[in-house]
Design a protein around this motif. Sequence first.
Motif, PDB file in Angstrom:
ATOM      1  N   THR A   1     -14.219 -37.536  30.716  1.00 45.14           N
ATOM      2  CA  THR A   1     -13.278 -37.288  29.920  1.00 45.14           C
ATOM      3  C   THR A   1     -12.723 -35.977  30.327  1.00 45.14           C
ATOM      4  O   THR A   1     -13.155 -34.944  30.509  1.00 45.14           O
ATOM      5  CB  THR A   1     -13.902 -36.931  28.235  1.00 45.14           C
ATOM      6  N   VAL A   2     -11.312 -36.213  30.583  1.00 40.28           N
ATOM      7  CA  VAL A   2     -10.748 -35.031  31.045  1.00 40.28           C
ATOM      8  C   VAL A   2      -9.436 -34.620  30.327  1.00 40.28           C
ATOM      9  O   VAL A   2      -8.656 -35.519  30.139  1.00 40.28           O
ATOM     10  CB  VAL A   2     -10.135 -35.182  32.610  1.00 40.28           C
ATOM     11  N   ALA A   3      -9.474 -33.356  29.889  1.00 40.26           N
ATOM     12  CA  ALA A   3      -8.316 -32.713  29.014  1.00 40.26           C
ATOM     13  C   ALA A   3      -7.325 -32.302  29.954  1.00 40.26           C
ATOM     14  O   ALA A   3      -7.269 -31.755  30.857  1.00 40.26           O
ATOM     15  CB  ALA A   3      -8.907 -31.852  28.086  1.00 40.26           C
ATOM     16  N   VAL A   4      -6.123 -32.455  29.474  1.00 35.11           N
ATOM     17  CA  VAL A   4      -4.911 -32.258  30.370  1.00 35.11           C
ATOM     18  C   VAL A   4      -4.275 -31.112  29.629  1.00 35.11           C
ATOM     19  O   VAL A   4      -3.781 -31.322  28.590  1.00 35.11           O
ATOM     20  CB  VAL A   4      -3.782 -33.414  30.518  1.00 35.11           C
ATOM     21  N   LEU A   5      -3.863 -29.869  30.153  1.00 30.15           N
ATOM     22  CA  LEU A   5      -3.343 -28.673  29.594  1.00 30.15           C
ATOM     23  C   LEU A   5      -2.193 -28.334  30.339  1.00 30.15           C
ATOM     24  O   LEU A   5      -2.282 -28.206  31.854  1.00 30.15           O
ATOM     25  CB  LEU A   5      -4.407 -27.557  29.624  1.00 30.15           C
ATOM     26  N   SER A   6      -1.047 -27.906  29.755  1.00 29.15           N
ATOM     27  CA  SER A   6       0.238 -27.371  30.230  1.00 29.15           C
ATOM     28  C   SER A   6       0.216 -26.119  29.561  1.00 29.15           C
ATOM     29  O   SER A   6       0.443 -26.189  28.264  1.00 29.15           O
ATOM     30  CB  SER A   6       1.052 -28.534  30.352  1.00 29.15           C
ATOM     31  N   ASP A   7       0.671 -24.938  29.922  1.00 26.80           N
ATOM     32  CA  ASP A   7       0.817 -23.846  29.444  1.00 26.80           C
ATOM     33  C   ASP A   7      -0.107 -23.577  28.497  1.00 26.80           C
ATOM     34  O   ASP A   7       0.199 -23.216  27.398  1.00 26.80           O
ATOM     35  CB  ASP A   7       2.219 -23.856  28.992  1.00 26.80           C
ATOM     36  N   GLY A   8      -1.515 -24.043  28.627  1.00 27.24           N
ATOM     37  CA  GLY A   8      -2.541 -23.571  27.956  1.00 27.24           C
ATOM     38  C   GLY A   8      -2.424 -24.302  26.466  1.00 27.24           C
ATOM     39  O   GLY A   8      -3.367 -24.236  25.791  1.00 27.24           O
TER      40      GLY A   8
END
Lengths: 834, 166
Positions: free
Chosen positions: A559-566
């Motif tokens: 399971t990989v969370a994708v974060l953009s600008d936090g």
Amino acid sequence: MIADAGRAALLVALILASYGVAAGIFAGRTRRDDVLLSVRRAAWACFALVLVAAAALIASLVAKDYSLRFVALYTSNDAPLNYAVTSMWAGNAGSLLLWVVVLMLFTSIVALTTRHQYRELAPYALAVLMGVGVFFLTMINFLDSPFQRLPVPPPDGRGLNPLLENYWMQIHPPALYLGYVSAAVPFAFAVAALVTRRLDAEWIKGTHRWTLLTWAFLSLGNLLGAKWAYETLGWGGYWGWDPVENAAIMPWFTATAFLHSVMIQERRGMMKVWNVSLIVATFCLTIFGTFLVRSGVLTSVHSFGLSNLGPFFFGFLGFVILGSIALIVSRLKDLRSEATLDSVLSRESSFLVNNLLLIGAAFAIFWGTVYPLVSEATRGLKVTVGAPYYDEVVGPILLAIFLLMGIGPLIAWRRATAANLVRNFRFPIGVGLAALLACIALGLRQIPTLLAAPVLGFVLGGVILEFARGARARVRGFGEPWPTAFARLFARHPSRYGGYLVHVGMILIAVGVIGSKVYQDASEATLQPGGSTQIGGYTLRYEGLNQTATATREVNRATVAVLSDGRQVGTLYPEKNFFPMQQQPQTIVGLRSTLADDLYVVLAAWQPSGEITLKSYLNPLVAWIWIGGAVALLGSLVCFLPGPRPARTRRTQDEATPRSCDCRRGPVTNTLLLALAFAAAAFIFVGWPFFQGRPRPQARRDDALAELRRKRDSIYAALRELEFDARTGKISPKDHAELSESYKRQAIALLKQLDERTRDELLAIDDEIEREVASRRTTTRRRTGLRCVACGAAMDASDRFCRQCGVPRSRSCTRCGAAVETGDRFCPRCGAGL
Amino acid sequence: MLGEQSITLPPARPSAFVRHQKLIVGVVLIALAIGYLITTSIQNTAVYYHTIPEIRARQLGPTEMVRVNGWVREGTIEKFADGSGARFLMYDANDPSQTMVVTYKGLLPDTFVDGSEVVVEGKLVAGGAAGTTGRAPIVLPNGSTSDLQFEASTLLAKCPSKFEAA
């Protein structure tokens, strides 16, 4: 039992196809309608039989009949229904059967649609299609049968390769096959036209539409193949210049070239040899592609392994190529151009160059694909070329093709002048420059981008200009509101504006390809749970690994969370699975696709401790490839619209329904009995036309007249286009007047010829009327009851002498009808002179 | 004498070559350009495609890239724990006694399994006609090794999808 039915059906289908070839040629030579009808029926029966065979194979796959080698190899007890069905095209024999089914489907459609047109071409075209069928049916009957038995049926099948258990894999081979096989139809028409020397506008008209279909299916097959590779192979790309991919794209290039150059032939009667050659090349390349994956001559990621079919394919291909060349050379005189090029600065010559480049691209790909074989043959050393070769060669050629894609629509047919060039090119060049400046301003200063941006902008500008001018002309000319005018453009000029739509699709695909090739970013990181890594503007945070195992599949899912600008924008679940039965690993890509970029995450390795290695790619703009593909396909659908004069084709289904028998005997006997049953049914169905008695001789259509009408229509079309060009301001008033004059003169000449022809027809009608009048007269005479005294022939009231023997009428007075003697000079009752 | 009358002949129609001069020049130029592109690109990018006995026999430069075709010997695959690649013993299709140890760095394709047919592209780091580089030969976990040691940058495994293995 089911398999026996399949085997029997294939055998009878082969016999029928062979009959179709012979009877088709016979029907072509003797022009006998009953034979031709029998050939059509053979085509329909053949289609029904191969459908039976395909149904039998699918039924065996679903029923898990492991006594069949094919079933035992490609499915297993735990295979769900959809994969059991689609495993038909997982193996060589089944996929060849699919080929034949599609071929016979198209042959049946040809047999249906040629009932009222292409009377002379139809028998030969059907013979050619059946001939191709004979080749493939021979292979699946005798060399690699899907119904081959195993001496000892295993308890469970080996199962479909898990790599194929994928949505795209279910639809991409059939789509590509539709494209491959549909190329046989234009080829068949080309051969028929060459054989009959009927190389006029008729065959090219039908072939144009079929090639459009071929083009659409090839595009779809290639796109779906790319999508499959992208989503399942896990290497971050969608196109690898693998020999099989090359084999699928080469006919696409030649078909594209044909679709452009055929317009020149339709308008100007030029480039006939070239067009026939393109059709032949497209067909040969599809056979070459089918051959490539089965022969094992080239190393490819997906080949069918070494099989014994290579030499047969090679022989067939050689026969087709040599036969076609011989046929074309023997018909060179009939293929002479009707016109010559008026100016180097014209749409014709721009199409010529575009053709040259498209063929150049196809040749470069072909040369790279076969280079290992060529170098081995000439230098004794096997040398290969890889992706860099194709990128270096095909890249620049494609750039030049795009440039012409922009130029072509902007310059007029026959002749363009400097003044209208300036007028037409101002806006598109402006758009190109704006695109270039935008790229520089955005900091995209890589050489491929700087080369492609102005060209793509230029093409787009040209298309916008065309749409705007076309719609404006309709708004001004017909007072339509803008949206209506815009929509009517497609309806009134489908092939023109559909074509532009395809061009827009190509621009989008190019944007996607350049974005993902030039700006791809890749990173690799080994992470503990909770750890994170960066790619592009994204942060990937590893949340945890979920492991489950069943008897057939071990699943490891991260399971990989994708974060953009936090901020969390999504979650990806890349998997690395293992199928213990087949000892086969399987990678499932974690993919987050947006219009701007694709985040493509692969679970490269995992440890029992929970540590994982992630390989991630950032592929900008990939989504535009699929969007562009959809737009291009939509455009080709628009091209398929019938246009202002609807061309109607009736479609009804008419098929033989083969019967089955349910006796329980040995497989060989069963096959034989079923074959006999099929053969009997087919014999009755196919032979029926011969038992109908001699057919009424049908009035032969005046083909020359039809040809004149077609020429007239094409001049009308050219005139309409010219008027439209003038209204959209594409050509100067002076040129318009001049060209319009010349077209009108041609039209008048044609109309005169047509009149002469029709005058003959009218005279024939006059004769008919005369005859009718005469026969009516006879009957009236009979009703008056007057007869000659000497011979008894019927007489009219006005006849003074008998028509038969010349004896004067004497029995009655002409005025009052009273009886008179032969010697009397006056009527004894009324006194009238006789 | 023809006197005042002058005969005007229709202008002679130039030959096809003359009429299409510009076009023919253009066509030839394009064909030449494409031909040039193909030949130079092949010179720059072509790599030799060998079998294991062939690279044993040939002088290979220390940096020369070659492609080698062969099969993965069963039970010799050693995958690197971090997923960065694998090592395995590759043998020749015609002569299984001819082997080579391959070290591959990169993502492993799913099709790469025991016994699959592979094509590797890279360079020879030890062994062959050019002599050894003095590096100690790598021994695989199951004890097998070879005097030929190969470093692959690409690994292509045949898709067993349509692969008739029976």
